[in-house]
Enzyme design. Structure first.
Site, PDB file in Angstrom:
ATOM      1  N   ASN A  62       0.962  -1.240  -0.039  1.00 46.42           N
ATOM      2  CA  ASN A  62       0.032   0.057   0.053  1.00 46.42           C
ATOM      3  C   ASN A  62       0.888   1.398   0.147  1.00 46.42           C
ATOM      4  O   ASN A  62       1.751   1.124   0.661  1.00 46.42           O
ATOM      5  CB  ASN A  62      -1.114  -0.108   0.937  1.00 46.42           C
ATOM      6  N   GLU A  64       0.537   5.358   0.555  1.00 44.85           N
ATOM      7  CA  GLU A  64      -0.249   6.347   1.078  1.00 44.85           C
ATOM      8  C   GLU A  64       0.073   7.524   0.725  1.00 44.85           C
ATOM      9  O   GLU A  64       1.331   7.877   0.238  1.00 44.85           O
ATOM     10  CB  GLU A  64      -0.418   5.976   2.686  1.00 44.85           C
ATOM     11  N   CYS A  73      -4.346   0.917  -2.236  1.00 46.79           N
ATOM     12  CA  CYS A  73      -4.260  -0.278  -1.446  1.00 46.79           C
ATOM     13  C   CYS A  73      -2.923  -1.169  -2.202  1.00 46.79           C
ATOM     14  O   CYS A  73      -2.915  -1.078  -3.341  1.00 46.79           O
ATOM     15  CB  CYS A  73      -5.530  -1.273  -1.528  1.00 46.79           C
ATOM     16  N   GLU A  75      -3.452  -4.169  -2.991  1.00 51.34           N
ATOM     17  CA  GLU A  75      -3.749  -5.292  -3.918  1.00 51.34           C
ATOM     18  C   GLU A  75      -4.111  -4.702  -5.511  1.00 51.34           C
ATOM     19  O   GLU A  75      -3.836  -5.156  -6.258  1.00 51.34           O
ATOM     20  CB  GLU A  75      -5.223  -5.864  -3.305  1.00 51.34           C
ATOM     21  N   CYS A 112     -10.169  -4.874   0.807  1.00 49.60           N
ATOM     22  CA  CYS A 112     -11.425  -4.029   0.967  1.00 49.60           C
ATOM     23  C   CYS A 112     -12.414  -4.317  -0.266  1.00 49.60           C
ATOM     24  O   CYS A 112     -11.925  -4.903  -1.220  1.00 49.60           O
ATOM     25  CB  CYS A 112     -10.861  -2.845   1.005  1.00 49.60           C
ATOM     26  N   CYS A 115     -11.133  -3.162  -3.527  1.00 50.58           N
ATOM     27  CA  CYS A 115     -10.022  -4.091  -4.237  1.00 50.58           C
ATOM     28  C   CYS A 115     -10.746  -5.315  -4.702  1.00 50.58           C
ATOM     29  O   CYS A 115     -10.420  -5.970  -5.838  1.00 50.58           O
ATOM     30  CB  CYS A 115      -8.917  -4.451  -3.148  1.00 50.58           C
TER      31      CYS A 115
HETATM   32  N1  THU Z   1      -5.287  -1.166   2.773  1.00 49.14           N
HETATM   33  C1  THU Z   1      -4.687  -2.203   1.641  1.00 49.14           C
HETATM   34  O1  THU Z   1      -3.591  -2.006   1.094  1.00 49.14           O
HETATM   35  N2  THU Z   1      -5.555  -3.069   1.289  1.00 49.14           N
HETATM   36  C2  THU Z   1      -6.893  -3.282   1.806  1.00 49.14           C
HETATM   37  O2  THU Z   1      -7.562  -4.187   1.172  1.00 49.14           O
HETATM   38  C3  THU Z   1      -7.447  -2.509   2.765  1.00 49.14           C
HETATM   39  C4  THU Z   1      -6.491  -1.253   3.216  1.00 49.14           C
HETATM   40  C5  THU Z   1      -4.524  -0.161   3.033  1.00 49.14           C
HETATM   41  C6  THU Z   1      -4.782   1.146   2.613  1.00 49.14           C
HETATM   42  C7  THU Z   1      -4.174   2.072   3.907  1.00 49.14           C
HETATM   43  O3  THU Z   1      -3.072   2.455   3.428  1.00 49.14           O
HETATM   44  C8  THU Z   1      -4.124   0.963   4.835  1.00 49.14           C
HETATM   45  O4  THU Z   1      -4.400  -0.217   4.530  1.00 49.14           O
HETATM   46  C9  THU Z   1      -5.177   1.409   6.168  1.00 49.14           C
HETATM   47  O5  THU Z   1      -6.445   1.415   5.446  1.00 49.14           O
END
Ligand code: THU
Length: 157
Positions: A62, A64, A73, A75, A112, A115
């Site tokens: 991920n 940010e 994310c 994925e 999520c 994704c």
């Molecule tokens: N995140 C992912 O990388 N994948 C997911 O399926 C859920 C959330 C990340 C997004 C963000 O950078 C952090 O987790 C907190 O939500």
């Protein structure tokens, strides 16, 4: 009015040893990727590793951003990169692993909703089921196809 109950088949494994070798390799790549995540805001580090039908494994984490919605994310970072780099390869499997403050999460890392929607399109595009391996230190869960974990999905049909 009727109620339609929907059941989701998900395999639950207490130990990584029970998984097939191919999936263990993917989980390890996802764990490695999670350590490289750029997640200074949530401190929740996620890694994803994608196995393609040409044998390549693409992993990502991920990413940010101070402008929160601009992040992505793990994925989707992995799947979009795989699609950009190997546009003709079908996705066979994706492993997901997460850690917080350097500690692997005990429970399975579920993707999520956004994704799952992107993963579903990869499955349809590749015309073959995509296995989803959701790693947790205490318990890993496996879905044999993405459609299973996104019932009642939105599609163009
Ligand atoms: N995140 C992912 O990388 N994948 C997911 O399926 C859920 C959330 C990340 C997004 C963000 O950078 C952090 O987790 C907190 O939500």
């Amino acid at each position: 009015m009727k109620i339609r109950n929907i059941s989701i088949p998900v395999e639950v494994y207490d130990s990584l040893n029970e998984l097939r070798d191919e999936d263990v390799v993917l989980v390890r790549r996802a764990l490695q990727a999670s350590a490289e995540a750029y997640a200074p805001y949530s401190r929740f580090q996620v890694g994803a590793a994608v196995l393609l039908d040409n044998g390549e494994v693409v992993s990502a984490s991920n990413q940010e951003n101070a402008a929160y919605p601009s992040g992505l994310c793990a994925e989707r970072t992995a799947l979009f990169y795989a699609g950009a780099r190997y546009p003709h390869a079908a996705v066979k499997a994706i492993a997901i692993a997460a850690q917080r403050n350097g500690q692997p999460c005990p429970h399975a890392a579920y993707p999520c909703g956004a994704c799952r929607q992107v993963m579903l399109e990869c499955e349809r595009r590749g015309k073959q089921p995509v296995r989803v391996i959701m790693y947790g230190e205490k318990c890993t869960e496996v879905a044999q196809r993405i459609a299973d974990i996104l019932p009642l999905s939105f599609t163009l049909e």
